[in-house]
Motif scaffolding. Structure first.
Motif, mmCIF file in Angstrom:
data_model
loop_
_atom_site.group_PDB
_atom_site.id
_atom_site.type_symbol
_atom_site.label_atom_id
_atom_site.label_comp_id
_atom_site.label_asym_id
_atom_site.label_seq_id
_atom_site.Cartn_x
_atom_site.Cartn_y
_atom_site.Cartn_z
ATOM 1 N N THR A 72 0.919 -1.286 -0.116
ATOM 2 C CA THR A 72 0.152 0.097 0.073
ATOM 3 C C THR A 72 0.646 1.237 -0.111
ATOM 4 N N LEU A 73 1.993 1.338 0.641
ATOM 5 C CA LEU A 73 2.852 2.478 0.828
ATOM 6 C C LEU A 73 3.470 2.628 -0.607
ATOM 7 N N GLY A 74 3.975 1.425 -1.068
ATOM 8 C CA GLY A 74 4.689 1.500 -2.505
ATOM 9 C C GLY A 74 3.429 2.142 -3.541
ATOM 10 N N SER A 75 2.459 1.626 -3.540
ATOM 11 C CA SER A 75 1.298 2.280 -4.472
ATOM 12 C C SER A 75 1.027 3.657 -4.226
ATOM 13 N N GLY A 76 0.897 3.859 -2.883
ATOM 14 C CA GLY A 76 0.606 5.484 -2.482
ATOM 15 C C GLY A 76 1.693 6.382 -3.062
ATOM 16 N N TYR A 77 3.053 6.120 -2.630
ATOM 17 C CA TYR A 77 4.128 6.910 -3.350
ATOM 18 C C TYR A 77 4.065 6.981 -4.690
ATOM 19 N N SER A 78 3.721 6.080 -5.458
ATOM 20 C CA SER A 78 3.546 6.261 -6.864
ATOM 21 C C SER A 78 2.443 7.041 -7.262
ATOM 22 N N HIS A 79 1.411 6.997 -6.597
ATOM 23 C CA HIS A 79 0.203 7.716 -7.172
ATOM 24 C C HIS A 79 -0.513 9.004 -6.401
ATOM 25 N N MET A 80 0.344 9.100 -5.145
ATOM 26 C CA MET A 80 -0.369 10.308 -4.246
ATOM 27 C C MET A 80 0.476 11.658 -4.324
ATOM 28 N N PRO A 81 -0.186 12.551 -4.235
ATOM 29 C CA PRO A 81 0.853 13.916 -4.131
ATOM 30 C C PRO A 81 1.822 13.692 -2.553
ATOM 31 N N ALA A 82 2.787 14.426 -2.667
ATOM 32 C CA ALA A 82 3.813 13.966 -1.631
ATOM 33 C C ALA A 82 3.144 14.356 -0.121
ATOM 34 N N ASP A 83 2.237 15.392 -0.087
ATOM 35 C CA ASP A 83 1.909 15.704 1.088
ATOM 36 C C ASP A 83 0.870 14.689 1.751
ATOM 37 N N GLU A 84 0.024 14.105 0.578
ATOM 38 C CA GLU A 84 -0.977 13.009 1.061
ATOM 39 C C GLU A 84 -0.303 11.678 1.322
ATOM 40 N N PHE A 85 0.980 11.520 0.612
ATOM 41 C CA PHE A 85 1.599 10.176 1.098
ATOM 42 C C PHE A 85 2.209 10.234 2.586
ATOM 43 N N GLN A 86 2.640 11.459 2.778
ATOM 44 C CA GLN A 86 3.073 11.789 4.079
ATOM 45 C C GLN A 86 2.244 11.397 5.295
ATOM 46 N N LYS A 87 0.934 11.752 5.127
ATOM 47 C CA LYS A 87 -0.071 11.765 5.852
ATOM 48 C C LYS A 87 -0.324 10.045 6.042
ATOM 49 N N LEU A 88 -0.593 9.495 4.844
ATOM 50 C CA LEU A 88 -0.806 8.044 4.911
ATOM 51 C C LEU A 88 0.307 7.555 5.780
ATOM 52 N N LEU A 89 1.556 7.645 5.590
ATOM 53 C CA LEU A 89 2.912 7.070 6.365
ATOM 54 C C LEU A 89 2.642 7.520 7.798
ATOM 55 N N GLN A 90 2.112 8.822 8.115
ATOM 56 C CA GLN A 90 2.116 9.109 9.560
ATOM 57 C C GLN A 90 1.081 8.325 10.145
ATOM 58 N N LEU A 91 -0.026 7.998 9.515
ATOM 59 C CA LEU A 91 -1.262 7.359 10.309
ATOM 60 C C LEU A 91 -0.803 5.745 10.452
ATOM 61 N N ILE A 92 0.152 5.400 9.822
ATOM 62 C CA ILE A 92 0.664 3.941 9.875
ATOM 63 C C ILE A 92 1.785 3.948 11.000
ATOM 64 N N ILE A 93 2.820 4.898 11.114
ATOM 65 C CA ILE A 93 4.029 4.559 11.860
ATOM 66 C C ILE A 93 3.766 5.314 13.215
ATOM 67 N N TYR A 94 2.700 6.122 13.431
ATOM 68 C CA TYR A 94 2.521 6.856 14.458
ATOM 69 C C TYR A 94 1.308 6.161 15.365
ATOM 70 N N THR A 95 1.352 6.145 16.702
ATOM 71 C CA THR A 95 0.115 5.976 17.424
ATOM 72 C C THR A 95 -0.635 7.170 17.251
ATOM 73 N N PRO A 96 -2.180 6.917 17.419
ATOM 74 C CA PRO A 96 -3.109 8.140 17.619
ATOM 75 C C PRO A 96 -2.765 9.164 18.483
ATOM 76 N N ALA A 97 -2.310 8.539 19.693
ATOM 77 C CA ALA A 97 -2.055 9.585 20.809
ATOM 78 C C ALA A 97 -0.860 10.290 20.327
ATOM 79 N N TYR A 98 0.191 10.148 19.746
ATOM 80 C CA TYR A 98 1.258 10.628 19.368
ATOM 81 C C TYR A 98 0.550 11.717 18.153
#
Length: 269
Positions: free
Chosen positions: A132-158
């Motif tokens: 999913t990250l690979g597909s997102g990096y290939s097709h999403m604007p850079a800021d939207e990809f960063q949001k996707l990545l952040q939602l996966i790597i950080y906890t909701p609290a952080y």
């Protein structure tokens, strides 16, 4: 910006501090400079070598395939050029998979091994996250990809407590002058999903530290527990309430615990 020839490519690295060599391998898509908040603690005691892995930062970005074995050979080649006979090896996420292969390929050159948010092989879930990250990096604007990545790597609290900081990182992604090309990011994703050391890690005898966040939804805790089950001599440190980025969620604790481990296993004592 030192660049050397290693394993057929130009490989970029930086050095900080003095002492026994400590090779630092970062995760998917990230340059070695992302180690900064940890190197501030390490460089007072160790010669820190921050590596831009194949495809990232200032290192060459050839077409794939990439594998963790190939990137381990890149790392060992760097040690050869720098005349480093032995080093402490520490990796975060993809870097920890590379570190495993370094220890397996050159066991006599590893003083200690630190595996942070690691895995010995992907399960279906984690493979799907990488895809999913690979597909997102290939097709999403850079800021939207960063949001996707952040939602996966950080906890909701952080995420909730550091929203402004993370929002600034998303905005900065749009201003990146030399973003990682999609083919290199996808090749790193493939290296992560094809990583396979199950049944081999028991051969590693170097002192080993395994760290993981118990709320990690990217490389869940059971993957690190499987490594610990195979590496009976390894120390396991679970960061309660932290996610994939436990090394940032609990920065002071992470730096203290990992530095203590490194200092305990210096050849100089």
């Amino acid at each position: 910006m030192p660049v050397i020839q290693s394993n057929g490519i130009e490989l970029h690295y930086t050095e900080r501090g003095q002492g026994e060599p400590l090779v630092l391998l970062m995760g998917l898509g990230a340059p070695g400079s992302v180690w900064e908040e940890h190197v501030r603690a390490y460089e007072r005691h160790f010669r820190c070598i921050l590596v831009d892995n194949r495809g990232a930062g200032g290192t060459a970005k050839p077409e794939g395939p990439y594998t963790t074995k190939v990137m381990a050979a890149d790392t060992i080649g760097l040690m050869d050029v720098l005349h480093i006979d032995k080093a402490h090896i520490s990796g975060i996420s993809m870097g920890s998979a590379i570190a495993q292969e370094v220890a397996l390929a050159a066991p006599d050159r590893v003083i200690s091994l630190s595996l942070n948010c690691s895995w010995q092989q992907c399960d279906t879930y984690t493979s799907s996250v990488f895809e999913t990250l690979g597909s997102g990096y290939s097709h999403m604007p850079a800021d939207e990809f960063q949001k996707l990545l952040q939602l996966i790597i950080y906890t909701p609290a952080y995420y909730n407590n550091h929203f402004l900081k993370l929002d600034a990182a998303r905005a900065a992604a749009l201003l990146e002058e030399n973003p990682m090309p999609a083919h290199a990011f996808l090749a790193q994703c493939d290296a992560c999903t094809s990583h396979q050391t199950t049944g081999r890690l028991g051969a590693i005898t170097a002192p080993t530290l395994i760290t993981v966040g118990d709320k990690d939804i990217f490389t869940p805790i059971h993957l690190s527990l499987a490594i610990a089950g195979e590496m009976k001599h390894a120390e396991l440190q679970v960061f309660e309430g932290s996610g994939h980025t436990h090394h940032w969620d609990r920065l002071d604790d992470f730096n203290r615990i990992t530095l203590d481990f490194l200092l305990r296993h210096r050849h100089l004592g």
